[in-house]
Design a protein around this motif. Structure first.
Motif, PDB file in Angstrom:
ATOM      1  N   SER A 143       0.746  19.689  10.939  1.00 40.43           N
ATOM      2  CA  SER A 143       0.074  20.612  10.066  1.00 40.43           C
ATOM      3  C   SER A 143      -1.428  19.566   9.132  1.00 40.43           C
ATOM      4  O   SER A 143      -1.069  18.420   9.673  1.00 40.43           O
ATOM      5  N   PRO A 144      -2.489  20.289   8.797  1.00 37.52           N
ATOM      6  CA  PRO A 144      -3.560  19.405   7.933  1.00 37.52           C
ATOM      7  C   PRO A 144      -2.325  18.417   6.991  1.00 37.52           C
ATOM      8  O   PRO A 144      -2.756  17.012   6.464  1.00 37.52           O
ATOM      9  N   GLY A 145      -1.643  19.153   6.334  1.00 38.32           N
ATOM     10  CA  GLY A 145      -0.845  18.017   4.922  1.00 38.32           C
ATOM     11  C   GLY A 145      -0.359  17.522   5.520  1.00 38.32           C
ATOM     12  O   GLY A 145      -0.437  15.870   5.418  1.00 38.32           O
ATOM     13  N   GLU A 146       0.375  17.271   6.667  1.00 44.49           N
ATOM     14  CA  GLU A 146       1.087  15.943   7.563  1.00 44.49           C
ATOM     15  C   GLU A 146      -0.187  14.911   7.720  1.00 44.49           C
ATOM     16  O   GLU A 146       0.569  14.298   8.196  1.00 44.49           O
ATOM     17  N   GLU A 147      -0.950  15.599   8.864  1.00 45.68           N
ATOM     18  CA  GLU A 147      -1.647  14.535   8.870  1.00 45.68           C
ATOM     19  C   GLU A 147      -2.573  13.916   7.691  1.00 45.68           C
ATOM     20  O   GLU A 147      -2.775  12.409   7.779  1.00 45.68           O
ATOM     21  N   MET A 148      -2.576  14.443   6.907  1.00 48.70           N
ATOM     22  CA  MET A 148      -3.580  13.787   5.684  1.00 48.70           C
ATOM     23  C   MET A 148      -2.276  12.611   5.430  1.00 48.70           C
ATOM     24  O   MET A 148      -3.074  11.900   4.855  1.00 48.70           O
ATOM     25  N   ILE A 149      -1.023  13.388   5.335  1.00 47.37           N
ATOM     26  CA  ILE A 149      -0.400  11.840   4.442  1.00 47.37           C
ATOM     27  C   ILE A 149       0.506  10.672   5.516  1.00 47.37           C
ATOM     28  O   ILE A 149       0.289   9.463   4.807  1.00 47.37           O
ATOM     29  N   LYS A 150      -0.154  11.236   6.707  1.00 48.11           N
ATOM     30  CA  LYS A 150       0.140  10.200   7.534  1.00 48.11           C
ATOM     31  C   LYS A 150      -1.087   9.075   7.544  1.00 48.11           C
ATOM     32  O   LYS A 150      -0.782   8.376   7.749  1.00 48.11           O
ATOM     33  N   ASP A 151      -1.845   9.482   7.297  1.00 45.23           N
ATOM     34  CA  ASP A 151      -3.523   8.773   7.365  1.00 45.23           C
ATOM     35  C   ASP A 151      -2.975   8.249   6.374  1.00 45.23           C
ATOM     36  O   ASP A 151      -3.566   7.211   5.737  1.00 45.23           O
ATOM     37  N   THR A 152      -2.742   8.621   4.809  1.00 50.55           N
ATOM     38  CA  THR A 152      -2.683   7.727   3.500  1.00 50.55           C
ATOM     39  C   THR A 152      -1.514   6.703   4.005  1.00 50.55           C
ATOM     40  O   THR A 152      -1.789   6.032   2.868  1.00 50.55           O
ATOM     41  N   LEU A 153      -0.827   7.230   4.557  1.00 50.65           N
ATOM     42  CA  LEU A 153       0.407   6.592   4.814  1.00 50.65           C
ATOM     43  C   LEU A 153       0.052   5.050   5.716  1.00 50.65           C
ATOM     44  O   LEU A 153       0.193   3.818   4.913  1.00 50.65           O
ATOM     45  N   ASP A 154      -0.528   5.470   6.521  1.00 54.34           N
ATOM     46  CA  ASP A 154      -1.006   4.226   7.443  1.00 54.34           C
ATOM     47  C   ASP A 154      -2.560   3.243   6.525  1.00 54.34           C
ATOM     48  O   ASP A 154      -2.282   2.110   6.053  1.00 54.34           O
ATOM     49  N   LYS A 155      -3.423   4.079   5.513  1.00 56.94           N
ATOM     50  CA  LYS A 155      -4.616   2.976   5.274  1.00 56.94           C
ATOM     51  C   LYS A 155      -3.385   2.385   3.944  1.00 56.94           C
ATOM     52  O   LYS A 155      -3.401   0.818   3.908  1.00 56.94           O
ATOM     53  N   THR A 156      -2.420   2.733   3.093  1.00 55.57           N
ATOM     54  CA  THR A 156      -1.439   2.442   2.446  1.00 55.57           C
ATOM     55  C   THR A 156      -0.206   1.195   2.771  1.00 55.57           C
ATOM     56  O   THR A 156      -0.778  -0.294   2.534  1.00 55.57           O
ATOM     57  N   MET A 157       0.063   1.114   4.126  1.00 52.28           N
ATOM     58  CA  MET A 157       0.343  -0.029   4.847  1.00 52.28           C
ATOM     59  C   MET A 157      -1.155  -0.979   5.348  1.00 52.28           C
ATOM     60  O   MET A 157       0.563  -2.057   5.135  1.00 52.28           O
ATOM     61  N   ASP A 158      -1.279  -0.896   5.747  1.00 55.06           N
ATOM     62  CA  ASP A 158      -2.483  -1.386   6.100  1.00 55.06           C
ATOM     63  C   ASP A 158      -2.742  -2.104   4.372  1.00 55.06           C
ATOM     64  O   ASP A 158      -3.088  -3.422   4.233  1.00 55.06           O
ATOM     65  N   ALA A 159      -3.264  -1.951   3.503  1.00 55.15           N
ATOM     66  CA  ALA A 159      -3.494  -2.656   2.624  1.00 55.15           C
ATOM     67  C   ALA A 159      -2.509  -3.507   2.306  1.00 55.15           C
ATOM     68  O   ALA A 159      -1.929  -4.691   1.078  1.00 55.15           O
ATOM     69  N   ILE A 160      -0.357  -2.547   2.191  1.00 49.86           N
ATOM     70  CA  ILE A 160       0.103  -3.800   1.885  1.00 49.86           C
ATOM     71  C   ILE A 160       0.002  -5.411   2.594  1.00 49.86           C
ATOM     72  O   ILE A 160       0.432  -6.263   1.998  1.00 49.86           O
ATOM     73  N   LYS A 161      -0.171  -5.051   4.036  1.00 49.83           N
ATOM     74  CA  LYS A 161      -0.190  -5.769   5.366  1.00 49.83           C
ATOM     75  C   LYS A 161      -1.095  -7.175   4.771  1.00 49.83           C
ATOM     76  O   LYS A 161      -1.476  -8.204   4.442  1.00 49.83           O
ATOM     77  N   ASP A 162      -3.107  -6.127   4.114  1.00 49.88           N
ATOM     78  CA  ASP A 162      -3.456  -7.196   4.064  1.00 49.88           C
ATOM     79  C   ASP A 162      -3.429  -8.160   3.124  1.00 49.88           C
ATOM     80  O   ASP A 162      -3.181  -9.534   2.859  1.00 49.88           O
ATOM     81  N   ARG A 163      -2.634  -7.725   1.843  1.00 47.67           N
ATOM     82  CA  ARG A 163      -2.517  -7.955   0.315  1.00 47.67           C
ATOM     83  C   ARG A 163      -1.017  -9.212   0.676  1.00 47.67           C
ATOM     84  O   ARG A 163      -1.492 -10.339   0.048  1.00 47.67           O
ATOM     85  N   ASN A 164      -0.666  -9.316   1.754  1.00 42.94           N
ATOM     86  CA  ASN A 164       0.621 -10.437   2.151  1.00 42.94           C
ATOM     87  C   ASN A 164       0.446 -11.391   2.681  1.00 42.94           C
ATOM     88  O   ASN A 164       0.391 -12.404   3.019  1.00 42.94           O
ATOM     89  N   GLU A 165      -1.001 -11.453   3.684  1.00 46.24           N
ATOM     90  CA  GLU A 165      -1.210 -12.469   4.238  1.00 46.24           C
ATOM     91  C   GLU A 165      -1.768 -12.754   3.518  1.00 46.24           C
ATOM     92  O   GLU A 165      -2.686 -14.325   4.402  1.00 46.24           O
ATOM     93  N   ARG A 166      -2.644 -12.860   1.995  1.00 45.11           N
ATOM     94  CA  ARG A 166      -3.232 -13.733   1.539  1.00 45.11           C
ATOM     95  C   ARG A 166      -2.660 -15.231   0.839  1.00 45.11           C
ATOM     96  O   ARG A 166      -1.821 -15.231   1.290  1.00 45.11           O
TER      97      ARG A 166
END
Length: 60
Positions: free
Chosen positions: A37-60
């Protein structure tokens, strides 16, 4: 003088309308995975972006 925001509150309400899902609103999307569903797709995209941001912050 800069302003520092220490707290940000985001509130969202998600509703599941069966009538709206059957109309043309749900037809736009990736097209390759029709059972998501579009809602599940939006949640997945948001989760992916959040995890990328956390990884970037931890790499610094």
């Amino acid at each position: 003088m800069p302003i520092e925001i220490r707290e940000l509150v985001i509130k969202a309400t998600i509703t599941d309308d069966a009538a709206a899902g059957g109309s043309g609103a749900g037809t736009s999307g990736s097209g390759d995975n029709n059972n998501v569903s579009p809602g599940e797709e939006m949640i997945k995209d948001t989760l992916d972006k959040t995890m990328d941001a956390i990884k970037d912050r931890n790499e610094r």
